[in-house]
Design a protein around this motif. Structure first.
Motif, PDB file in Angstrom:
ATOM      1  N   LEU A 187      56.378  43.801  80.669  1.00  0.00           N
ATOM      2  CA  LEU A 187      57.116  43.716  79.402  1.00  0.00           C
ATOM      3  C   LEU A 187      58.597  43.607  79.718  1.00  0.00           C
ATOM      4  N   HIS A 188      59.229  42.587  79.169  1.00  0.00           N
ATOM      5  CA  HIS A 188      60.658  42.378  79.409  1.00  0.00           C
ATOM      6  C   HIS A 188      61.467  43.319  78.519  1.00  0.00           C
ATOM      7  N   TYR A 189      62.352  44.082  79.139  1.00  0.00           N
ATOM      8  CA  TYR A 189      63.178  45.024  78.388  1.00  0.00           C
ATOM      9  C   TYR A 189      64.573  45.036  78.994  1.00  0.00           C
ATOM     10  N   GLY A 190      65.584  44.790  78.162  1.00  0.00           N
ATOM     11  CA  GLY A 190      66.939  44.720  78.683  1.00  0.00           C
ATOM     12  C   GLY A 190      67.072  43.534  79.623  1.00  0.00           C
ATOM     13  N   LYS A 191      67.492  43.793  80.848  1.00  0.00           N
ATOM     14  CA  LYS A 191      67.676  42.724  81.819  1.00  0.00           C
ATOM     15  C   LYS A 191      66.602  42.714  82.893  1.00  0.00           C
ATOM     16  N   VAL A 192      65.618  43.609  82.785  1.00  0.00           N
ATOM     17  CA  VAL A 192      64.580  43.677  83.810  1.00  0.00           C
ATOM     18  C   VAL A 192      63.207  43.700  83.154  1.00  0.00           C
ATOM     19  N   TRP A 193      62.197  43.579  84.002  1.00  0.00           N
ATOM     20  CA  TRP A 193      60.820  43.679  83.561  1.00  0.00           C
ATOM     21  C   TRP A 193      60.273  45.043  83.918  1.00  0.00           C
ATOM     22  N   ASN A 194      59.334  45.525  83.098  1.00  0.00           N
ATOM     23  CA  ASN A 194      58.677  46.798  83.338  1.00  0.00           C
ATOM     24  C   ASN A 194      57.175  46.594  83.316  1.00  0.00           C
ATOM     25  N   GLN A 195      56.471  47.305  84.203  1.00  0.00           N
ATOM     26  CA  GLN A 195      55.018  47.290  84.168  1.00  0.00           C
ATOM     27  C   GLN A 195      54.559  48.291  83.116  1.00  0.00           C
ATOM     28  N   ILE A 196      53.574  47.899  82.319  1.00  0.00           N
ATOM     29  CA  ILE A 196      53.110  48.763  81.245  1.00  0.00           C
ATOM     30  C   ILE A 196      51.590  48.690  81.166  1.00  0.00           C
ATOM     31  N   GLY A 197      50.936  49.817  80.971  1.00  0.00           N
ATOM     32  CA  GLY A 197      49.484  49.848  80.928  1.00  0.00           C
ATOM     33  C   GLY A 197      48.881  50.055  82.308  1.00  0.00           C
ATOM     34  N   ILE A 198      47.593  49.736  82.433  1.00  0.00           N
ATOM     35  CA  ILE A 198      46.870  49.925  83.697  1.00  0.00           C
ATOM     36  C   ILE A 198      47.175  48.777  84.654  1.00  0.00           C
ATOM     37  N   MET A 199      47.319  49.119  85.937  1.00  0.00           N
ATOM     38  CA  MET A 199      47.529  48.104  86.969  1.00  0.00           C
ATOM     39  C   MET A 199      46.437  48.227  88.023  1.00  0.00           C
ATOM     40  N   SER A 200      45.862  47.094  88.407  1.00  0.00           N
ATOM     41  CA  SER A 200      44.885  47.060  89.494  1.00  0.00           C
ATOM     42  C   SER A 200      45.532  46.384  90.694  1.00  0.00           C
ATOM     43  N   LEU A 201      45.519  47.068  91.841  1.00  0.00           N
ATOM     44  CA  LEU A 201      46.085  46.503  93.068  1.00  0.00           C
ATOM     45  C   LEU A 201      44.958  45.995  93.948  1.00  0.00           C
ATOM     46  N   LEU A 202      45.008  44.717  94.277  1.00  0.00           N
ATOM     47  CA  LEU A 202      43.986  44.083  95.103  1.00  0.00           C
ATOM     48  C   LEU A 202      44.586  43.789  96.474  1.00  0.00           C
ATOM     49  N   PRO A 203      43.820  43.980  97.544  1.00  0.00           N
ATOM     50  CA  PRO A 203      44.406  43.901  98.891  1.00  0.00           C
ATOM     51  C   PRO A 203      44.885  42.518  99.293  1.00  0.00           C
ATOM     52  N   SER A 204      44.233  41.473  98.774  1.00  0.00           N
ATOM     53  CA  SER A 204      44.636  40.127  99.196  1.00  0.00           C
ATOM     54  C   SER A 204      44.124  39.093  98.205  1.00  0.00           C
ATOM     55  N   LEU A 205      44.621  37.876  98.385  1.00  0.00           N
ATOM     56  CA  LEU A 205      44.231  36.769  97.510  1.00  0.00           C
ATOM     57  C   LEU A 205      42.992  36.095  98.101  1.00  0.00           C
ATOM     58  N   ASN A 206      41.826  36.765  97.964  1.00  0.00           N
ATOM     59  CA  ASN A 206      40.599  36.191  98.510  1.00  0.00           C
ATOM     60  C   ASN A 206      40.027  35.138  97.556  1.00  0.00           C
ATOM     61  N   ASN A 207      38.887  34.562  97.927  1.00  0.00           N
ATOM     62  CA  ASN A 207      38.320  33.464  97.137  1.00  0.00           C
ATOM     63  C   ASN A 207      37.950  33.896  95.718  1.00  0.00           C
ATOM     64  N   ASP A 208      37.398  35.103  95.579  1.00  0.00           N
ATOM     65  CA  ASP A 208      37.039  35.591  94.247  1.00  0.00           C
ATOM     66  C   ASP A 208      38.270  35.718  93.361  1.00  0.00           C
ATOM     67  N   ILE A 209      39.341  36.238  93.924  1.00  0.00           N
ATOM     68  CA  ILE A 209      40.583  36.390  93.147  1.00  0.00           C
ATOM     69  C   ILE A 209      41.161  35.018  92.816  1.00  0.00           C
TER      70      ILE A 209
END
Length: 505
Positions: free
Chosen positions: A314-336
């Motif tokens: 979400l853009h707020y002021g002059k920067v972006w903020n992460q909001i809500g749930i975040m999923s961290l994936l280890p790499s950009l594999n074929n499924d991703i």
């Protein structure tokens, strides 16, 4: 009759301690509730809905008295989009946008009755004489105390945050956004939407997901707060607060907080204050995202150049903020990579645009094609559009007593309307029937179950629904004219969409 108590009044407010101002307005809500506690009002509301409307109308009155500016933001936006301060009612020089007006109350009554009738599929006539009768009576109550009612300074200050306090600027904004979206008198549908979607999301969870139910609850709550548009004018609450801030000298940061991005992002770098995320589903732009908006402990295994995040910014002021749930994936594999392409296709309407181009080419430039039978439709799809049915797939049986309409747009792709063909006026439509259209064409303007929003707009703009009408005590011609004059608002209202966001005219 059950009395309304201050504790119930506080549910529409962003604080939890009652003061004298709250007691005053609770008394006002009870006066309104007494008016609605009659057999005549029973035909409009159930008891719980009458209580809720009494609270909301009082909160609207409080908003006007305290100059909070929520209602005046709506009327100003309404004037800009639809050409009038309010839909439906003729207004003259005696209408004052920054004061209370009987037409405001008529509109709010209609809005609440229409919402309470949502499960019945009824369309409430805004000119219902009973609505006008009650609006006049309620106006007299409020007009009598208009000059003496106290301002709610706490509410005004909540909407005009100043000073550092104990929260940073973005956290304050989130508190206001959350209250405005879920608890303010202005947004009466959002809590119900949240409850419905939460039930759908969690009703049949697998055993693996039961332990993550709280995360799903939080994600649903946050996603709807950012994306939900079940409000007047069909904007997100971020867009609404941006409008409010522009009109009411609100915080500058709020005015630019109109957009969010939900996507897959590649972590391309980080420093002391920010993570740098490259959007994999957009234009490969890199976003500078404040670290303080992340739960860093949950992404401690992140690797620059490798880790992929599925999250919302979400853009707020002059920067972006992460909001809500975040999923961290280890790499950009074929499924991703496949998921990235799928989301990119969805965002850019790639498939829909391709189908639309094929359709326009086959029809010689027309976005509509009328078929007399199922077989004629199949012939058009196979011979003109050169489409083939997937092996083993059979098209459903279709009764085409009054023909079929094939429609296409860059947003919807191909859409097949198997009913109500007789309602659409076109020299290409052999089934058009003005008498049947007068009875049924209203569905094209007010029912998202019948047609996608952008195609409804297209039919209206091309004058192909001239017979659509609301039932009126003043006759068919008046009902037809009334609907045509208010079609833009009504279609936005019932579809929860608007032309500036959802229609490529």
């Amino acid at each position: 009759m059950k009395k309304i108590y201050p504790k119930e009044w506080l549910k529409l407010h962003p604080y939890q301690i009652v003061d004298e101002v709250d007691r005053y307005y609770t008394d006002v809500a009870n006066q309104i509730y007494q008016v609605l506690n009659t057999p005549l009002a029973d035909g409009m509301f159930e008891e719980k809905d009458a209580r809720y409307f009494s609270l909301c109308l009082t909160a609207w009155f409080e908003d006007v008295i305290s100059q909070v500016g929520i209602w005046t933001t709506f009327t100003a936006a309404c004037k800009k989009r639809y050409g009038n301060w309010l839909p439906f009612y003729p207004l003259d020089d005696n209408y004052y946008p920054d004061e209370i007006n009987v037409e405001d109350i008529r509109f709010l009554l209609w809005h609440h009755i229409q919402f309470s009738s949502r499960d019945e599929g009824r369309i409430i006539n805004p000119e219902n004489p009973v609505i006008e009768l009650f609006a006049n009576e309620l106006y007299c109550i409020l007009d009598e105390i208009y000059e003496t009612a106290p301002e709610n300074e706490r509410l005004w200050q909540f909407m005009h945050p100043k000073g550092k306090g104990g929260l940073n600027s973005f956290e304050k904004y989130r508190l206001v956004l959350q209250w405005f979206h879920y608890d303010s008198y202005f947004n009466i549908e959002n809590q119900k939407q949240y409850e419905d979607e939460l039930e759908e999301t969690t009703s049949d969870l697998s055993e693996d997901w039961q332990g993550k139910k709280n995360l799903l609850v939080y994600n649903t709550y946050t996603a709807l707060m950012l994306q939900g548009r079940r409000d007047l004018l069909s904007l997100t609450s971020c867009e609404w607060l941006a409008l409010w801030a522009e009109q009411n000298n609100g915080p500058q940061e709020w005015r630019s907080t109109k957009e969010y991005i939900e996507s897959f992002f590649l972590l391309t770098g980080e420093d002391d204050g920010f993570l740098y995320l490259q959007d994999l589903c957009g234009k490969d732009e890199v976003y500078r995202v404040a670290k303080e908006s992340f739960d860093l402990s949950s992404i401690k295994d992140r690797q620059v150049g490798e880790s992929v995040a599925l999250c919302t910014l979400l853009h707020y002021g002059k920067v972006w903020n992460q909001i809500g749930i975040m999923s961290l994936l280890p790499s950009l594999n074929n499924d991703i990579k496949q998921a990235v392409e799928s989301l990119r296709d969805k965002k850019e309407h790639r498939n829909e645009k391709a189908v639309y181009e094929d359709f326009i080419r086959a029809t010689g430039g027309k976005p509509f094609y009328f078929c007399k039978s199922r077989q004629e439709m199949i012939d058009f799809l196979t011979h003109e559009m050169k489409y083939r049915t997937a092996e083993g797939l059979k098209l459903p049986s279709i009764r085409a007593k009054h023909g079929l309409i094939l429609m296409a747009s860059p947003r919807t792709g191909l859409y097949i309307q198997t009913q109500l063909c007789e309602c659409v006026k076109s020299p290409d439509n052999p089934f058009y029937d003005a008498k049947a259209a007068a009875q049924k064409a209203l569905s094209f303007l007010l029912s998202p179950d019948v047609i996608p929003y952008d195609l409804s707009c297209m039919l209206q703009d091309r004058g192909m629904l001239p017979d659509a009408m609301l039932n009126s005590l003043k006759g068919e011609e008046y009902g037809r004219k009334f609907l045509q004059q208010n079609a833009h608002f009504l279609t936005d209202y019932f579809f929860h969409r608007c032309r500036e966001k959802d229609y490529d005219a």
